[in-house]
Write a protein that holds these residues in place. Sequence first.
Motif, PDB file in Angstrom:
ATOM      1  N   HIS A 106       0.821  -1.211   0.000  1.00  0.00           N
ATOM      2  CA  HIS A 106       0.000   0.000   0.000  1.00  0.00           C
ATOM      3  C   HIS A 106       0.858   1.267   0.000  1.00  0.00           C
ATOM      4  O   HIS A 106       0.489   2.253  -0.616  1.00  0.00           O
ATOM      5  CB  HIS A 106      -0.992  -0.012   1.164  1.00  0.00           C
ATOM      6  CG  HIS A 106      -2.236  -0.764   0.835  1.00  0.00           C
ATOM      7  ND1 HIS A 106      -2.305  -2.134   0.909  1.00  0.00           N
ATOM      8  CD2 HIS A 106      -3.432  -0.334   0.383  1.00  0.00           C
ATOM      9  CE1 HIS A 106      -3.509  -2.512   0.529  1.00  0.00           C
ATOM     10  NE2 HIS A 106      -4.209  -1.447   0.195  1.00  0.00           N
ATOM     11  N   ARG A 107       1.988   1.223   0.665  1.00  0.00           N
ATOM     12  CA  ARG A 107       2.897   2.379   0.635  1.00  0.00           C
ATOM     13  C   ARG A 107       3.408   2.628  -0.784  1.00  0.00           C
ATOM     14  O   ARG A 107       3.652   3.759  -1.177  1.00  0.00           O
ATOM     15  CB  ARG A 107       4.072   2.174   1.594  1.00  0.00           C
ATOM     16  CG  ARG A 107       3.758   2.482   3.029  1.00  0.00           C
ATOM     17  CD  ARG A 107       5.012   2.572   3.892  1.00  0.00           C
ATOM     18  NE  ARG A 107       5.898   1.420   3.762  1.00  0.00           N
ATOM     19  CZ  ARG A 107       5.803   0.298   4.475  1.00  0.00           C
ATOM     20  NH1 ARG A 107       4.857   0.169   5.371  1.00  0.00           N
ATOM     21  NH2 ARG A 107       6.663  -0.693   4.298  1.00  0.00           N
ATOM     22  N   SER A 108       3.590   1.535  -1.558  1.00  0.00           N
ATOM     23  CA  SER A 108       4.120   1.688  -2.909  1.00  0.00           C
ATOM     24  C   SER A 108       3.032   1.944  -3.954  1.00  0.00           C
ATOM     25  O   SER A 108       3.352   2.152  -5.124  1.00  0.00           O
ATOM     26  CB  SER A 108       4.927   0.447  -3.298  1.00  0.00           C
ATOM     27  OG  SER A 108       4.073  -0.659  -3.526  1.00  0.00           O
ATOM     28  N   LEU A 109       1.770   1.938  -3.554  1.00  0.00           N
ATOM     29  CA  LEU A 109       0.674   2.117  -4.513  1.00  0.00           C
ATOM     30  C   LEU A 109       0.843   3.366  -5.378  1.00  0.00           C
ATOM     31  O   LEU A 109       0.711   3.273  -6.604  1.00  0.00           O
ATOM     32  CB  LEU A 109      -0.684   2.136  -3.794  1.00  0.00           C
ATOM     33  CG  LEU A 109      -1.895   2.202  -4.707  1.00  0.00           C
ATOM     34  CD1 LEU A 109      -2.970   1.247  -4.234  1.00  0.00           C
ATOM     35  CD2 LEU A 109      -2.443   3.608  -4.781  1.00  0.00           C
ATOM     36  N   PRO A 110       1.158   4.537  -4.824  1.00  0.00           N
ATOM     37  CA  PRO A 110       1.256   5.732  -5.682  1.00  0.00           C
ATOM     38  C   PRO A 110       2.314   5.636  -6.775  1.00  0.00           C
ATOM     39  O   PRO A 110       2.142   6.200  -7.853  1.00  0.00           O
ATOM     40  CB  PRO A 110       1.604   6.850  -4.694  1.00  0.00           C
ATOM     41  CG  PRO A 110       1.119   6.355  -3.372  1.00  0.00           C
ATOM     42  CD  PRO A 110       1.320   4.862  -3.413  1.00  0.00           C
ATOM     43  N   THR A 111       3.399   4.905  -6.519  1.00  0.00           N
ATOM     44  CA  THR A 111       4.457   4.825  -7.534  1.00  0.00           C
ATOM     45  C   THR A 111       4.378   3.565  -8.382  1.00  0.00           C
ATOM     46  O   THR A 111       4.643   3.607  -9.574  1.00  0.00           O
ATOM     47  CB  THR A 111       5.845   4.893  -6.864  1.00  0.00           C
ATOM     48  OG1 THR A 111       5.939   3.869  -5.871  1.00  0.00           O
ATOM     49  CG2 THR A 111       6.068   6.251  -6.233  1.00  0.00           C
ATOM     50  N   LYS A 112       4.007   2.444  -7.771  1.00  0.00           N
ATOM     51  CA  LYS A 112       3.975   1.182  -8.502  1.00  0.00           C
ATOM     52  C   LYS A 112       2.644   0.955  -9.232  1.00  0.00           C
ATOM     53  O   LYS A 112       2.610   0.306 -10.265  1.00  0.00           O
ATOM     54  CB  LYS A 112       4.256   0.019  -7.564  1.00  0.00           C
ATOM     55  CG  LYS A 112       4.444  -1.288  -8.302  1.00  0.00           C
ATOM     56  CD  LYS A 112       5.062  -2.349  -7.440  1.00  0.00           C
ATOM     57  CE  LYS A 112       5.260  -3.593  -8.286  1.00  0.00           C
ATOM     58  NZ  LYS A 112       6.138  -4.541  -7.697  1.00  0.00           N
ATOM     59  N   PHE A 113       1.561   1.490  -8.680  1.00  0.00           N
ATOM     60  CA  PHE A 113       0.235   1.328  -9.273  1.00  0.00           C
ATOM     61  C   PHE A 113      -0.474   2.679  -9.380  1.00  0.00           C
ATOM     62  O   PHE A 113      -1.568   2.860  -8.845  1.00  0.00           O
ATOM     63  CB  PHE A 113      -0.612   0.352  -8.445  1.00  0.00           C
ATOM     64  CG  PHE A 113      -0.278  -1.080  -8.675  1.00  0.00           C
ATOM     65  CD1 PHE A 113      -0.931  -1.815  -9.647  1.00  0.00           C
ATOM     66  CD2 PHE A 113       0.716  -1.692  -7.942  1.00  0.00           C
ATOM     67  CE1 PHE A 113      -0.614  -3.135  -9.876  1.00  0.00           C
ATOM     68  CE2 PHE A 113       1.049  -3.018  -8.157  1.00  0.00           C
ATOM     69  CZ  PHE A 113       0.382  -3.739  -9.133  1.00  0.00           C
ATOM     70  N   PRO A 114       0.124   3.633 -10.067  1.00  0.00           N
ATOM     71  CA  PRO A 114      -0.522   4.950 -10.170  1.00  0.00           C
ATOM     72  C   PRO A 114      -1.892   4.870 -10.847  1.00  0.00           C
ATOM     73  O   PRO A 114      -2.761   5.698 -10.575  1.00  0.00           O
ATOM     74  CB  PRO A 114       0.467   5.779 -10.983  1.00  0.00           C
ATOM     75  CG  PRO A 114       1.280   4.782 -11.735  1.00  0.00           C
ATOM     76  CD  PRO A 114       1.350   3.564 -10.844  1.00  0.00           C
ATOM     77  N   GLN A 115      -2.095   3.855 -11.704  1.00  0.00           N
ATOM     78  CA  GLN A 115      -3.378   3.710 -12.376  1.00  0.00           C
ATOM     79  C   GLN A 115      -4.491   3.399 -11.372  1.00  0.00           C
ATOM     80  O   GLN A 115      -5.635   3.799 -11.566  1.00  0.00           O
ATOM     81  CB  GLN A 115      -3.309   2.650 -13.481  1.00  0.00           C
ATOM     82  CG  GLN A 115      -3.102   1.224 -13.010  1.00  0.00           C
ATOM     83  CD  GLN A 115      -1.657   0.827 -12.754  1.00  0.00           C
ATOM     84  OE1 GLN A 115      -0.792   1.655 -12.475  1.00  0.00           O
ATOM     85  NE2 GLN A 115      -1.371  -0.469 -12.830  1.00  0.00           N
ATOM     86  N   MET A 116      -4.165   2.709 -10.275  1.00  0.00           N
ATOM     87  CA  MET A 116      -5.173   2.411  -9.256  1.00  0.00           C
ATOM     88  C   MET A 116      -5.534   3.674  -8.489  1.00  0.00           C
ATOM     89  O   MET A 116      -6.706   3.952  -8.253  1.00  0.00           O
ATOM     90  CB  MET A 116      -4.676   1.315  -8.313  1.00  0.00           C
ATOM     91  CG  MET A 116      -5.690   0.886  -7.283  1.00  0.00           C
ATOM     92  SD  MET A 116      -7.180   0.231  -8.060  1.00  0.00           S
ATOM     93  CE  MET A 116      -8.240   0.087  -6.652  1.00  0.00           C
ATOM     94  N   LYS A 117      -4.534   4.434  -8.111  1.00  0.00           N
ATOM     95  CA  LYS A 117      -4.801   5.691  -7.411  1.00  0.00           C
ATOM     96  C   LYS A 117      -5.623   6.620  -8.303  1.00  0.00           C
ATOM     97  O   LYS A 117      -6.581   7.243  -7.856  1.00  0.00           O
ATOM     98  CB  LYS A 117      -3.496   6.359  -6.993  1.00  0.00           C
ATOM     99  CG  LYS A 117      -3.717   7.614  -6.174  1.00  0.00           C
ATOM    100  CD  LYS A 117      -2.416   8.195  -5.680  1.00  0.00           C
ATOM    101  CE  LYS A 117      -2.676   9.451  -4.876  1.00  0.00           C
ATOM    102  NZ  LYS A 117      -1.451  10.076  -4.410  1.00  0.00           N
TER     103      LYS A 117
END
Length: 108
Positions: free
Chosen positions: A23-34
């Motif tokens: 979840h900490r990496s969501l903004p960089t690893k999964f920007p499409q989800m954010k």
Amino acid sequence: MTVRLGQIMHVNPNYFSEYEKRHRSLPTKFPQMKKALKEAGAHNYSIYLDKRTGTLFAYLEVDDVAKYREIAQTPGCKEWWHYMAKLMDVNPDESPVTIDLDEVFHMD
């Protein structure tokens, strides 16, 4: 009109640290989800973990519940679910098993 949502999910005890890390990496690893969450009108989104039980409590606010629920059809969401499936209790489509809660009290 903003709608407040509360949900319960479950993360497997062996994966608490990994769940938090992902979840900490969501903004960089999964920007499409954010981006999909923002486009679906989700905001003020928090997830809390009870480390005694693996219970996750999610709180978020949405502008339109129906629009928010459409996020489940986006490729970014399905990719995120697949990425998280090993860590959590999931349905056959890899979506997290989620229990929607009824709000019984709110104080402004």
